[in-house]
Design a protein around this motif. Structure first.
Motif, mmCIF file in Angstrom:
data_model
loop_
_atom_site.group_PDB
_atom_site.id
_atom_site.type_symbol
_atom_site.label_atom_id
_atom_site.label_comp_id
_atom_site.label_asym_id
_atom_site.label_seq_id
_atom_site.Cartn_x
_atom_site.Cartn_y
_atom_site.Cartn_z
ATOM 1 N N GLN A 20 0.865 -1.247 -0.094
ATOM 2 C CA GLN A 20 0.020 -0.073 0.096
ATOM 3 C C GLN A 20 0.742 1.307 0.026
ATOM 4 O O GLN A 20 0.442 2.425 -0.497
ATOM 5 N N TYR A 21 2.034 1.085 0.857
ATOM 6 C CA TYR A 21 2.798 2.280 0.951
ATOM 7 C C TYR A 21 3.323 2.653 -0.847
ATOM 8 O O TYR A 21 3.350 3.849 -1.198
ATOM 9 N N ASP A 24 0.223 4.148 -2.688
ATOM 10 C CA ASP A 24 -0.231 5.337 -2.345
ATOM 11 C C ASP A 24 0.901 6.340 -2.543
ATOM 12 O O ASP A 24 0.323 7.546 -2.925
ATOM 13 N N THR A 54 -5.081 9.581 0.876
ATOM 14 C CA THR A 54 -3.924 9.121 0.362
ATOM 15 C C THR A 54 -2.539 9.553 1.299
ATOM 16 O O THR A 54 -1.977 8.763 1.837
ATOM 17 N N GLN A 56 -3.139 10.570 4.436
ATOM 18 C CA GLN A 56 -3.499 10.024 5.566
ATOM 19 C C GLN A 56 -2.739 8.564 5.642
ATOM 20 O O GLN A 56 -2.274 8.271 6.642
ATOM 21 N N HIS A 57 -2.990 7.955 4.696
ATOM 22 C CA HIS A 57 -2.699 6.415 4.535
ATOM 23 C C HIS A 57 -0.967 6.339 4.727
ATOM 24 O O HIS A 57 -0.579 5.455 5.342
ATOM 25 N N ILE A 61 0.914 4.400 7.457
ATOM 26 C CA ILE A 61 1.721 3.189 7.149
ATOM 27 C C ILE A 61 3.011 3.463 7.638
ATOM 28 O O ILE A 61 3.874 2.703 8.222
ATOM 29 N N TYR A 110 -8.501 -4.269 -0.660
ATOM 30 C CA TYR A 110 -8.837 -3.998 0.785
ATOM 31 C C TYR A 110 -9.529 -5.252 1.246
ATOM 32 O O TYR A 110 -9.224 -5.632 2.472
ATOM 33 N N TYR A 125 -7.610 -0.362 10.607
ATOM 34 C CA TYR A 125 -7.155 0.419 9.854
ATOM 35 C C TYR A 125 -7.545 0.279 8.216
ATOM 36 O O TYR A 125 -7.936 1.050 7.511
ATOM 37 N N TYR A 126 -7.401 -0.957 7.768
ATOM 38 C CA TYR A 126 -8.083 -1.583 6.876
ATOM 39 C C TYR A 126 -9.723 -1.386 6.322
ATOM 40 O O TYR A 126 -10.062 -1.381 5.157
ATOM 41 N N CYS A 129 -9.749 2.115 5.643
ATOM 42 C CA CYS A 129 -9.662 2.431 4.321
ATOM 43 C C CYS A 129 -10.542 1.817 3.202
ATOM 44 O O CYS A 129 -10.873 2.731 2.293
ATOM 45 N N THR A 133 -12.365 4.298 0.582
ATOM 46 C CA THR A 133 -12.357 4.101 -1.027
ATOM 47 C C THR A 133 -13.803 3.694 -1.599
ATOM 48 O O THR A 133 -14.119 4.180 -2.603
#
Length: 339
Positions: A20-21, A24, A54, A56-57, A61, A110, A125-126, A129, A133
């Motif tokens: 995801q990093y 994103d 994005t 924030q994600h 992470i 996700y 968290y997910y 997400c 989304t």
């Protein structure tokens, strides 16, 4: 009772955060560039929301990995991987469709990530997400419908009554009269075409702004593959007089200015190829006509070769960041014995 901070992240959890990093930070570069050019206030608004989410994600992470004492991935940066002041490469309708497809793919990712996460804070968290989304997906498809930019999948005439398959001819497709497509097959073909149209348009743009000839030739090859897949899907739908999604390749400008790094573009194309493979595999698993099943297998093999060559090109140029990996116990033992 142990707290979440005392429980080590599992390999699937770390894989999800690392992946995801990468995506994103890639998205942040694209969103920042898009916001320099989008004229439509509705599309601007949804992109600002997407950018804020994005960012924030990425922060979340980073905190998870810092607590785990794991190095923060390189990912993609505005300094190295995008020139946000480059001329416009995509038209506003393309940007809206891009966000729609990316959120569609994000929901799939996700859902899988939640199912493979164990630690409560990672699950929470997910789930957040996915909720964010889903809201973006809903907004993007609503905007596309309101602006006349969305091609609805084919509509079927309801049968008079339920029925059951009574002949093995239901599975045939190579010889003789092929039965009409069923709703499941139509849905998979339509949505695979929709996503492939976006991937093809991206390759058109990337061909124009690629730095190296190697990357440019790889994108040209990918465009040829995408267009071939689209034509095959179109022919299958046309046989039953069903409509197809339309192309987005005309939504690319004639800009040839440096816009994205080759590393960024190669990663984007590798990601789209990997996602196509996963969606083709899902479609294959529920397809009941042998000729279409054979087509999916053939197309998947072609994408696998393309993805492997893309990975080789990225490794050659130092563009492929290595995911978290299990310890090489044999090498550790060998190093110990040599001391």
């Amino acid at each position: 009772m142990e707290t979440n901070n005392q429980i080590r992240l599992t390999a699937p959890e770390m894989a999800s955060l690392w992946t995801q990093y990468q995506t994103d930070t890639m998205n942040k570069c694209f969103f920042r560039y898009a916001l320099e050019h989008i004229d439509d206030p509705d599309v601007q608004s949804i992109y600002r929301t997407a950018l804020a989410i994005t960012e924030q994600h990425i922060q979340a992470i980073t905190e998870f990995m810092t607590l785990e004492q794991h190095p923060i991935p390189r990912g993609f940066t505005e300094t190295d991987d995008v020139n946000i002041h480059a001329p416009r490469l995509f038209q506003d309708p393309f940007y809206l469709n891009y966000l729609y497809v990316m959120t569609l793919q994000g929901l799939t990712g996700y859902a899988l990530t939640v199912s493979t996460s164990v630690r409560s804070d990672i699950r929470k968290y997910y789930i957040t997400c996915m909720s964010e989304t889903m809201a973006l997906f809903d907004q993007s498809i609503h905007l596309m419908l309101s602006k006349g930019l969305f091609t609805r999948p084919p509509v079927l005439t309801p049968p008079d009554a339920i029925d059951f398959v009574q002949r093995q001819g239901f599975l045939t497709g190579w010889l003789g009269r092929r039965r009409p497509l069923n709703a499941i097959e139509i849905g998979d073909i339509s949505f695979n075409m929709l996503k492939m149209h976006l991937h093809a348009a991206l390759k058109v743009g990337f061909i124009q702004v690629a730095h190296s000839n190697e990357a440019r030739e790889h994108f040209k090859r990918g465009l040829g593959i995408a267009n071939k897949h689209i034509k095959l899907f179109e022919s299958v739908l046309e046989e039953d007089h069903l409509n197809s999604p339309f192309s987005w390749q005309s939504m690319i400008t004639d800009s040839t200015s440096t816009t994205f790094s080759d590393k960024y573009m190669m990663f984007q194309i590798q990601l789209s190829t990997q996602l196509s493979l996963s969606y083709y595999g899902s479609a294959l698993s529920v397809n009941a006509r042998r000729d279409i099943g054979a087509d999916y297998l053939r197309l998947m093999i072609e994408l696998l070769h393309f993805a492997e060559d893309g990975a080789q090109l990225m490794i050659k140029n130092g563009w492929l960041e290595q995911p978290p990996t299990a310890s090489d116990r044999e090498s550790i033992a060998k190093d110990r014995s040599n001391k």
